[in-house]
Enzyme design. Structure first.
Site, mmCIF file in Angstrom:
data_model
loop_
_atom_site.group_PDB
_atom_site.id
_atom_site.type_symbol
_atom_site.label_atom_id
_atom_site.label_comp_id
_atom_site.label_asym_id
_atom_site.label_seq_id
_atom_site.Cartn_x
_atom_site.Cartn_y
_atom_site.Cartn_z
ATOM 1 N N GLU A 51 0.839 -1.207 0.000
ATOM 2 C CA GLU A 51 0.000 0.000 0.000
ATOM 3 C C GLU A 51 0.868 1.248 0.000
ATOM 4 O OE1 GLU A 51 -2.455 1.590 -0.572
ATOM 5 O OE2 GLU A 51 -4.285 0.981 0.416
ATOM 6 N N ASP A 88 -4.032 5.227 6.604
ATOM 7 C CA ASP A 88 -4.576 6.455 7.175
ATOM 8 C C ASP A 88 -5.544 6.076 8.309
ATOM 9 O OD1 ASP A 88 -4.895 9.322 7.093
ATOM 10 O OD2 ASP A 88 -6.735 9.069 5.951
ATOM 11 N N ARG A 115 0.926 12.156 -9.059
ATOM 12 C CA ARG A 115 1.367 10.778 -8.779
ATOM 13 C C ARG A 115 2.797 10.526 -9.258
ATOM 14 N NH1 ARG A 115 -3.101 7.695 -7.106
ATOM 15 N NH2 ARG A 115 -5.080 8.186 -8.100
HETATM 16 P P1 XMP Z 1 -7.960 4.875 4.950
HETATM 17 O O1 XMP Z 1 -8.463 6.093 5.666
HETATM 18 O O2 XMP Z 1 -9.025 3.906 4.669
HETATM 19 O O3 XMP Z 1 -7.560 5.497 3.552
HETATM 20 O O4 XMP Z 1 -6.753 4.293 5.638
HETATM 21 C C1 XMP Z 1 -6.450 5.187 2.841
HETATM 22 C C2 XMP Z 1 -6.591 5.888 1.515
HETATM 23 O O5 XMP Z 1 -6.821 7.296 1.711
HETATM 24 C C3 XMP Z 1 -6.108 8.056 0.787
HETATM 25 N N1 XMP Z 1 -5.233 8.993 1.525
HETATM 26 C C4 XMP Z 1 -4.384 9.876 0.987
HETATM 27 N N2 XMP Z 1 -4.107 10.142 -0.305
HETATM 28 N N3 XMP Z 1 -2.561 11.782 0.388
HETATM 29 C C5 XMP Z 1 -3.181 11.111 -0.600
HETATM 30 O O6 XMP Z 1 -2.911 11.368 -1.753
HETATM 31 C C6 XMP Z 1 -2.784 11.588 1.705
HETATM 32 O O7 XMP Z 1 -2.179 12.243 2.553
HETATM 33 C C7 XMP Z 1 -3.759 10.561 2.012
HETATM 34 N N4 XMP Z 1 -4.234 10.085 3.191
HETATM 35 C C8 XMP Z 1 -5.140 9.117 2.839
HETATM 36 C C9 XMP Z 1 -5.357 7.062 -0.071
HETATM 37 O O8 XMP Z 1 -6.087 6.857 -1.249
HETATM 38 C C10 XMP Z 1 -5.327 5.787 0.729
HETATM 39 O O9 XMP Z 1 -5.297 4.615 -0.052
HETATM 40 MG MG MG Z 2 -6.238 9.028 -3.756
#
Ligand code: XMP
Ligand code: MG
Length: 174
Positions: free
Chosen positions: A96, A100, A162
């Site tokens: 991954e 988050d 990206r």
């Molecule tokens: P959760 O909250 O389910 O989400 O752990 C994970 C997904 O949230 C996105 N994400 C981010 N994308 N910068 C990003 O470009 C960030 O700081 C960020 N924080 C969360 C990401 O798609 C990840 O897979």
């Molecule tokens: Mg994203």
């Protein structure tokens, strides 16, 4: 949108990826692990990681969407793409970009366990532990960072950034 600061430089990214690859190589040599790249964000991390692992392995892709029906954000993750390789009895490493709140990965790991892999580990390049809402920890973590929105090295803002070789923080909207 403009970049405010570089949080993790290209050099730091590449040296940490090399360390992680060495650790994975050591643990998975002879096991022909199945690397599961979670689209789209971890595409670039996965590509760097597997090129540094230097052992026989297989790669497949999986995609999770947090949006139930495209219009309303239900918060319920949905499996948009399933692996084409059978996970049963395989040593699977989920790769991954970022961990988050943990909701996406907890959902994903639960789905993958149902596919009966021999082992299942989670490898994330970025971890934001302060943001966690559900209980999940990664087995391999590149960098732990404080709570801020980052882009680059696969991570996007509205699908942009990206391709950046470093991880940065954007200027706040005025
Ligand atoms: P959760 O909250 O389910 O989400 O752990 C994970 C997904 O949230 C996105 N994400 C981010 N994308 N910068 C990003 O470009 C960030 O700081 C960020 N924080 C969360 C990401 O798609 C990840 O897979
Ligand atoms: Mg994203």
């Amino acid at each position: 949108m403009r970049m405010k600061e570089v949080l993790i430089s290209e050099e730091k990214i590449q040296s940490r990826v090399a360390e992680m690859a060495a650790e994975l190589k050591h643990e998975y040599e002879g096991k022909n692990p199945l690397i599961l790249c979670v689209l789209k964000g971890s595409l670039i991390f996965t590509a760097d990681l597997v090129r540094k692992m230097d052992i026989p392995l297989e790669i497949d892709f999986i995609q999770v969407s947090s949006y139930g029906n495209g219009t309303t954000s239900s918060g319920e993750p949905v499996l948009k793409k399933v692996p084409s390789i059978d996970l049963k009895d395989r040593h699977v490493i989920v790769v991954e970009d970022i961990l988050d709140t943990g909701a996406t990965l907890r959902f994903l790991m639960k789905k993958l366990i149902e596919m009966q892999p021999a082992s299942l580990k989670l490898c994330t390049f970025i971890d934001k532990p302060e943001r966690r809402k559900v209980q999940i920890e990664a087995d391999y973590v590149g960098y732990k960072i404080p709570n801020c929105f980052i882009v680059g090295y696969g991570l996007d803002c509205a699908e942009q950034f990206r391709g950046l070789p470093y991880i940065g923080i954007l200027e706040e909207d005025e």
